[in-house]
Every structure is written in structure tokens, then in C-alpha cells.
Design a protein around this motif. Structure first.
Motif, PDB file in Angstrom:
ATOM      1  N   ALA A 199      42.017  45.745  56.869  1.00 17.93           N
ATOM      2  CA  ALA A 199      42.422  44.447  57.429  1.00 17.93           C
ATOM      3  C   ALA A 199      41.731  43.310  56.698  1.00 17.93           C
ATOM      4  O   ALA A 199      42.336  42.266  56.416  1.00 17.93           O
ATOM      5  N   ARG A 200      40.443  43.507  56.367  1.00 19.21           N
ATOM      6  CA  ARG A 200      39.733  42.466  55.624  1.00 19.21           C
ATOM      7  C   ARG A 200      40.337  42.292  54.235  1.00 19.21           C
ATOM      8  O   ARG A 200      40.390  41.186  53.696  1.00 19.21           O
ATOM      9  N   ASN A 201      40.792  43.397  53.648  1.00 16.12           N
ATOM     10  CA  ASN A 201      41.394  43.304  52.316  1.00 16.12           C
ATOM     11  C   ASN A 201      42.712  42.552  52.342  1.00 16.12           C
ATOM     12  O   ASN A 201      43.124  41.980  51.331  1.00 16.12           O
ATOM     13  N   ARG A 202      43.379  42.552  53.495  1.00 18.39           N
ATOM     14  CA  ARG A 202      44.636  41.796  53.589  1.00 18.39           C
ATOM     15  C   ARG A 202      44.360  40.300  53.645  1.00 18.39           C
ATOM     16  O   ARG A 202      45.200  39.499  53.277  1.00 18.39           O
ATOM     17  N   ARG A 395      44.176  30.183  49.015  1.00 14.23           N
ATOM     18  CA  ARG A 395      43.558  30.937  50.112  1.00 14.23           C
ATOM     19  C   ARG A 395      42.789  32.148  49.609  1.00 14.23           C
ATOM     20  O   ARG A 395      41.761  32.518  50.163  1.00 14.23           O
ATOM     21  N   HIS A 396      43.271  32.797  48.547  1.00 18.19           N
ATOM     22  CA  HIS A 396      42.676  34.049  48.097  1.00 18.19           C
ATOM     23  C   HIS A 396      41.860  33.926  46.816  1.00 18.19           C
ATOM     24  O   HIS A 396      41.169  34.885  46.447  1.00 18.19           O
ATOM     25  N   ARG A 420      44.493  39.843  42.048  1.00  9.31           N
ATOM     26  CA  ARG A 420      45.375  39.561  40.926  1.00  9.31           C
ATOM     27  C   ARG A 420      46.542  40.546  40.900  1.00  9.31           C
ATOM     28  O   ARG A 420      47.714  40.147  40.760  1.00  9.31           O
ATOM     29  N   ALA A 421      46.230  41.826  41.075  1.00  8.61           N
ATOM     30  CA  ALA A 421      47.281  42.843  41.050  1.00  8.61           C
ATOM     31  C   ALA A 421      48.274  42.612  42.188  1.00  8.61           C
ATOM     32  O   ALA A 421      49.495  42.728  42.000  1.00  8.61           O
ATOM     33  N   ARG A 422      47.753  42.251  43.360  1.00  6.07           N
ATOM     34  CA  ARG A 422      48.645  42.053  44.498  1.00  6.07           C
ATOM     35  C   ARG A 422      49.522  40.814  44.297  1.00  6.07           C
ATOM     36  O   ARG A 422      50.716  40.821  44.607  1.00  6.07           O
ATOM     37  N   PHE A 423      48.923  39.735  43.760  1.00  7.41           N
ATOM     38  CA  PHE A 423      49.681  38.510  43.535  1.00  7.41           C
ATOM     39  C   PHE A 423      50.804  38.752  42.536  1.00  7.41           C
ATOM     40  O   PHE A 423      51.963  38.367  42.771  1.00  7.41           O
ATOM     41  N   GLU A 424      50.466  39.381  41.423  1.00 10.00           N
ATOM     42  CA  GLU A 424      51.471  39.584  40.379  1.00 10.00           C
ATOM     43  C   GLU A 424      52.552  40.578  40.823  1.00 10.00           C
ATOM     44  O   GLU A 424      53.686  40.524  40.358  1.00 10.00           O
ATOM     45  N   ASN A 425      52.201  41.472  41.726  1.00  9.87           N
ATOM     46  CA  ASN A 425      53.200  42.410  42.243  1.00  9.87           C
ATOM     47  C   ASN A 425      54.109  41.743  43.284  1.00  9.87           C
ATOM     48  O   ASN A 425      55.338  41.899  43.241  1.00  9.87           O
ATOM     49  N   ASP A 426      53.505  40.977  44.200  1.00 10.92           N
ATOM     50  CA  ASP A 426      54.280  40.403  45.303  1.00 10.92           C
ATOM     51  C   ASP A 426      55.113  39.199  44.886  1.00 10.92           C
ATOM     52  O   ASP A 426      56.199  38.957  45.417  1.00 10.92           O
TER      53      ASP A 426
END
Length: 436
Positions: A199-202, A395-396, A420-426
Motif C-alpha cells: 500500500a505504501r508503494n502505491r 506527487r511521486h 520511473r518504471a511504473r510511470f513509463e508503463n502506465d
């Protein structure tokens, strides 16, 4: 023997067996070790009626001490009306039983004392489970009712309850069954902690964990950095259950600061294993701050003890082998040092006083810089019509530059690798220019 109450505190003898020429002798002076044992015993209300350092050439299998030493200690115990003798070493069940018969009082070793302290201080359901598991693992080979000497009129559970409360029967089968159940319960706790970390990672904030020898000032530093009011006392093992608070760093970046249980020399292996769920918070941290008491005469030996525990965690797979690459030392309590002794030799350490606030801004900046070192500086071109993407980066991440050009916004931002990986994926379809 009458159970002690608050009106009749238990009188104790603290006995330190000392093998001259041992490795520990080179690492730690006997007087400092005895003082620590006295502090441990006093922290749970035992009245120190006798203390002694006993040189031993070799450990006797039956009694640890020599025959003459056993007789001399027995006389001193009787004269001081001692109810419990604390031997600051590991005792076998046979040694414990024989010494109890020779001295006519309860005898516990260092592990038993630390377990009782932990049992008294645990507050959360998880902490209670961890202490009970550690106690049972310790008691399984003994099968004796060895906790009656510390009964007090207080609440508690099972083996640590007050007089009249149910004590776990010293039966191997029952203990084994109970251990299995506790391990299942702690597995549930571990899964819950994993969910909390997910949850913290989200809403990702980096985690900074405070570790160090007990009474090094971790909780005082935690309060000073976060403005929290965590219990902070001049007392060994004042903090057992981990506490987390948000901290804002000089760059504006936010992080989670975690205050954890203090370590101690010869930390019982039962506790290292039982507190796995709690120690996993250290394992998951982005930065590990090793807080040391710079004013303690045994600071170097305490440092070695903490590193030994962390290395053992790494050897058992509880911690990554390269944990030292994401840790640095904080030398606390410099307000207790004379002004001409504050030039400390550790070049990479930050010297602070959590109590007076001295050098805390430098510590905040050091945490900020260490977090920035692990982040990726990226540049993205984004459509100005999609404010949600820009808001996500603010925010992140840490936006270092922004240029608005009509329908395009170019942003330079520091991101953690996973962000970075999550941003570029989403948001890949909306990014107008590749990462640089």
C-alpha cells in the motif's frame, strides 16, 4: 518464596563470568559489560543487592563457575537476601538447576533476562506474539517453570502474567503445538505487513529505518525529526514495537521514518528469529540509519554488536547482502561530549544531538542526498491538456525543471527506479518524447 510486588521489589545479584583473554575481553571491558547487565536488570524493577565479576579459566559443565566461586557467591547471596541471581552469560539447563540448588534462589541467564524485559515492554498484539514465541523456543529445552521469580501484580499473558494467572505448562508436546500456532499467527502478521508495504508503494514514499544499540537515542532522534511523541526514556529497550511517521526533507521530498527495536550484545537467537516480522521493516528500508551513542565509553563495541546482528540477518536471508551500501552512521548525544572531543573520526558519519537539535539540519540534508543518489533524473515531454500526468510526477517525484510551450510541457524530474518504471508503463501513450 513470596512473589514480589511493587511494595516488595525483588533483590537481585548480577554476576559476570569473565574468561580472561577471550575475544570478547579484547572487545569490551568487563566493567562496561557488568554495567550493562545491571542496567538491564534495573530496567524491570530489580533491586541490585550484589554485583560481581568472576574470572573463570574454563567453564564447568555442571555449574559454569568453580567450586570455590559457587560457595563464595552463595554466601554473598544469602547475606544480601537475594531472591534472583542473574548470570550475564548463557546457562545450560543443568547449570541453571545446579546453581539454583547451590544458592537457594532463582537463577536466570542473560537470555532469560532479556526475554522478560521484552515481555514486559511489548504492547502490540504482534509484539506479544513475538515475545511468547521467543520465550517458548528458549524454554523448550528446559521444561521448567523458570519465570515464577519475576511474577508481579500486573497484567500480562501466559508465562508473564501476575500471581494466580495461568502459566504455560512445561510440557514439550504442548510447547511444540503452541510454537506451531504462534508461527502461523506471525506468518499472518508478515503477510499483513507485506500488504501494508504494498500500500505504501502505491503512494510511494521511501522508507528510512533507524537501527542501533538499545538506548542509543533512536526514539529521541525519531521525535526530533518527525515531531512525534514516541516514548523516549533513558532506559534499555524502551522501544519494542516499530513506529512510523512521515518526514519532510529539505528538497520537499517526503519519506517514512521507522523507529525499530534496539539491539544488544549477544542478542538471543530466539529473539532474532521471533522478531523476523519486525526486522523485515529494516530489510525493506531504502536507507538504514545506524544510530550510535557517541558519548558511550563502549561505543565502538556497540557498533560491532549491531553490525554483527545485521550481518547475521543477511546471512539468514532476512536482509540483502549489500545492506551497508544503503546505510550510514549517525553519532548521537554529542551534547554529552566536551567541546574539544566533538571532532569524531568517522568521516562518513553525521554527528548530532537529538536532544539539543545540534546538526539535525545536516542529517536531514544527508538523508535527502542519499535518497537523491538512488533516483533517476528523467526528462519527459507531456501534453499540457493532461494535468493528471503532471500531478502524478509532482506527487511521486521531485520536479527539478519545467518548461511550458503551448500544448507541450517539458519536465525534468527525479524518480525512484520503481516509480520511473511504473510511470513509463502506465502513461506511455501520453508521453510525447522518450526519456533522456
Amino acid at each position: 518464596m513470596t512473589a514480589p510486588t511493587e511494595a516488595t521489589p525483588q533483590r537481585a545479584a548480577i554476576l559476570l563470568p569473565w574468561e580472561h583473554g577471550s575475544r570478547r575481553d579484547r572487545l569490551r571491558e568487563a566493567e562496561a559489560r557488568l554495567a550493562e547487565a545491571i542496567g538491564l536488570a534495573a530496567s524491570i524493577g530489580l533491586v541490585i543487592a550484589h554485583r560481581d565479576i568472576l574470572q573463570i579459566r574454563s567453564q564447568r559443565p555442571a555449574t559454569l563457575f568453580g567450586e570455590g566461586q559457587v560457595a563464595r557467591i552463595g554466601a554473598a547471596i544469602a547475606e544480601a537476601e537475594v531472591g534472583v541471581a542473574v548470570v550475564d552469560s548463557a546457562l545450560s539447563p543443568v547449570q541453571q538447576r545446579n546453581l539454583e540448588r547451590a544458592w537457594n534462589c532463582k537463577v536466570i541467564d542473560r537470555t532469560g533476562l532479556i526475554l522478560d524485559i521484552f515481555g514486559e515492554r511489548a504492547r502490540t498484539a504482534e509484539g506479544v506474539l513475538q515475545v511468547e514465541l521467543a520465550h517458548l523456543a528458549y524454554q523448550r529445552s528446559r521444561l521448567v517453570r523458570s519465570w515464577t521469580h519475576l511474577e508481579r501484580q500486573r497484567g500480562g499473558f501466559g508465562f508473564l502474567g501476575g500471581p494466580g494467572e495461568t502459566q504455560i505448562e512445561a510440557d514439550r508436546r504442548l510447547i511444540t503445538d503452541r510454537i506451531a500456532r504462534l508461527k502461523r499467527d506471525l506468518d499472518d502478521v508478515r503477510r499483513t505487513r507485506a500488504l501494508h508495504r504494498a500500500a505504501r508503494n502505491r503512494v510511494p514514499y521511501p522508507v528510512v529505518a533507524l537501527v542501533g544499540y538499545t538506548n542509543a537515542g533512536k526514539s529521541t532522534l525519531f521525535n526530533a525529526l518527525t515531531g512525534a511523541a514516541v516514548q523516549a526514556e533513558d532506559q534499555l529497550f524502551a522501544t519494542l514495537d516499530p513506529t512510523m511517521r512521515l518526514i519532510v526533507l529539505p528538497s520537499g521530498r517526503q519519506a517514512i521514518l521507522s523507529d525499530t527495536v534496539g539491539f544488544v550484545s549477544d542478542l538471543p537467537t530466539e529473539l532474532v528469529a521471533a522478531f523476523r516480522a519486525t526486522l523485515e521493516e529494516v530489510a525493506a528500508a531504502d536507507i538504514i540509519l545506524h544510530v550510535r551513542d557517541a558519548a558511550h565509553p563502549d561505543s565502538a563495541a556497540q557498533r560491532a554488536d549491531v553490525i554483527a546482528v545485521l550481518d547475521n540477518m543477511a546471512a539468514s536471508g532476512m536482509l540483502d547482502a549489500g545492506w551497508q551500501n544503503r546505510s550510514f552512521e549517525v553519532l548521537n548525544k554529542i551534547d554529552l561530549l566536551p567541546p574539544d572531543h566533538r571532532d569524531l573520526p568517522e568521516t562518513d558519519a553525521i554527528a548530532v544531538s537529538a536532544l539539543s537539535g545540534e546538526n539535525l539540519p545536516a542529517l536531514r540534508a544527508a538523508i535527502d542526498a542519499r535518497l537523491a543518489r538512488s533516483m533517476h533524473l528523467m526528462t519527459y515531454a507531456l501534453p499540457s491538456s493532461n494535468g493528471a500526468i503532471l500531478a502524478w510526477l509532482y506527487r511521486h517525484g521531485e520536479v527539478t525543471a519545467r518548461e511550458d510551450d503551448g500544448d507541450r510541457i517539458t519536465v525534468s524530474v527525479r524518480l525512484r527506479p520503481e516509480d520511473r518504471a511504473r510511470f513509463e508503463n502506465d502513461f506511455a501513450p501520453a508521453i510525447l518524447a522518450p526519456a533522456s
